[in-house]
Design a protein around this motif. Structure first.
Motif, mmCIF file in Angstrom:
data_model
loop_
_atom_site.group_PDB
_atom_site.id
_atom_site.type_symbol
_atom_site.label_atom_id
_atom_site.label_comp_id
_atom_site.label_asym_id
_atom_site.label_seq_id
_atom_site.Cartn_x
_atom_site.Cartn_y
_atom_site.Cartn_z
ATOM 1 N N MET A 77 0.850 -1.197 0.000
ATOM 2 C CA MET A 77 0.000 0.000 0.000
ATOM 3 C C MET A 77 0.883 1.243 0.000
ATOM 4 O O MET A 77 1.904 1.291 0.689
ATOM 5 N N ASN A 78 0.471 2.253 -0.798
ATOM 6 C CA ASN A 78 1.190 3.511 -0.810
ATOM 7 C C ASN A 78 0.233 4.644 -0.418
ATOM 8 O O ASN A 78 -0.938 4.402 -0.121
ATOM 9 N N PHE A 79 0.710 5.884 -0.481
ATOM 10 C CA PHE A 79 -0.111 7.009 -0.029
ATOM 11 C C PHE A 79 -1.310 7.255 -0.950
ATOM 12 O O PHE A 79 -2.371 7.686 -0.483
ATOM 13 N N ASP A 85 -2.968 4.891 -2.504
ATOM 14 C CA ASP A 85 -3.927 3.867 -2.079
ATOM 15 C C ASP A 85 -4.638 4.301 -0.801
ATOM 16 O O ASP A 85 -5.863 4.162 -0.670
ATOM 17 N N ILE A 133 -3.976 -4.295 -3.578
ATOM 18 C CA ILE A 133 -3.306 -4.119 -2.284
ATOM 19 C C ILE A 133 -3.245 -5.470 -1.594
ATOM 20 O O ILE A 133 -4.244 -6.195 -1.535
ATOM 21 N N THR A 181 -3.371 -4.375 6.229
ATOM 22 C CA THR A 181 -4.482 -3.913 5.392
ATOM 23 C C THR A 181 -5.807 -4.060 6.130
ATOM 24 O O THR A 181 -6.662 -3.162 6.107
ATOM 25 N N ALA A 210 6.189 3.647 8.600
ATOM 26 C CA ALA A 210 5.504 3.861 7.322
ATOM 27 C C ALA A 210 4.031 3.485 7.428
ATOM 28 O O ALA A 210 3.166 4.157 6.862
ATOM 29 N N ASP A 211 3.754 2.413 8.166
ATOM 30 C CA ASP A 211 2.362 1.992 8.367
ATOM 31 C C ASP A 211 1.561 3.080 9.078
ATOM 32 O O ASP A 211 0.415 3.378 8.698
ATOM 33 N N GLN A 266 2.127 6.272 9.105
ATOM 34 C CA GLN A 266 1.915 7.398 8.186
ATOM 35 C C GLN A 266 0.757 7.110 7.225
ATOM 36 O O GLN A 266 -0.064 7.997 6.936
ATOM 37 N N LEU A 267 0.680 5.883 6.727
ATOM 38 C CA LEU A 267 -0.419 5.495 5.843
ATOM 39 C C LEU A 267 -1.759 5.546 6.589
ATOM 40 O O LEU A 267 -2.762 6.013 6.047
#
Length: 263
Positions: free
Chosen positions: A1-3, A5, A36, A42, A210-211, A213-214
């Protein structure tokens, strides 16, 4: 997953959380289309960003939430059935139902049929007339609140829609559409607070920077979009039936089933 998404899923959540179409189901389908990965993060993301949309309710209804103890007592009374059933089935739902597109497709399809049938046969199944129905959310009785809570508990199955379940339950016990919509908004607050808190408690140690931040990106997006969606939905329910949502659910379920077979 990215930003990107995370942003898309935040928009999907903010738009669908308060509609009788299942926000969780739509996020699962959207995640599948976006390819994803179906992993623990998720699934946590799909649970936690719903709290972002729910905080829009806290913002818009802050006076009733913080100043009307009697109303909030009824909200928490209605929350109890969902809390008991949700806690008992938490592991099963997260491990076997969340992320399962076939469960979502089935729930969307049959839920759509039920929603259409309910709209067409309300008088025959015992709903009260508009004259008899309660037209102020503060006048909901404790008994009515419990009934709505029992209906809400059905929506632990992804694709059922918490909003659809509470709307049908509320109308059966004599609540006007505007009132049940508002009560459903308020009832979502303890439900998603509890669901998010439980998931964070169980999985916070595996979230990377990173998680987080998402999660923040999806959370904020869902909050902003939901602010608009709530007001729009309230205006809609006072003038229209929910038949269109039932038709939409059926179309989406069949379309996505077709996509799965093509791919």
């Amino acid at each position: 997953m990215n930003f990107i998404d995370a942003f898309i899923l935040g928009v999907v959540e903010g738009v669908t959380e308060f509609l009788p179409v299942s926000s969780t189901g739509h996020m699962i389908l959207a995640s599948s289309l976006l390819k994803i990965a179906d992993n623990s993060f998720t699934k946590s993301f799909e649970i936690i960003i719903q709290l972002g949309a729910i905080l829009a309710v806290v913002f818009l209804y802050r006076e009733k939430i913080f100043k009307n103890f009697n109303l909030m007592f009824k909200v928490f009374t209605a929350f109890i059935p969902t809390a008991v059933i949700g806690l008992a089935l938490y592991s099963f739902v997260k491990n076997y139902l969340l992320g399962n597109v076939y469960v979502v497709i089935s729930a969307l399809f049959f839920g759509g049929i039920i929603l259409i049938a309910f709209e067409q046969n309300k008088k025959d199944i015992g709903t009260k007339s508009a004259v008899q129905s309660i037209d102020d959310v503060e006048h909901i009785s404790t008994k009515q609140a419990i009934y709505v809570g029992l209906f809400q508990a059905i929506a632990i199955i992804p694709g059922i829609s918490r909003s659809a379940a509470t709307i049908i339950g509320g109308e059966i016990v004599g609540l006007s559409r505007k009132v049940i919509a508002e009560f459903s908004f308020l009832l979502a607050v303890p439900v998603m607070l509890a669901a998010s808190a439980l998931d964070i408690f169980k999985h916070h140690d595996v979230f990377s920077g990173a998680d987080i931040q998402l999660l923040g990106a999806g959370f904020i997006t869902a909050f902003i979009v939901a602010l608009v969606a709530i007001k729009s939905f309230l205006a809609y329910v006072q003038r229209h039936s929910f038949t269109a949502f039932g038709v939409y659910r059926i179309i989406v379920s069949l379309a996505f089933l077709g996509v799965l077979y093509v791919l």
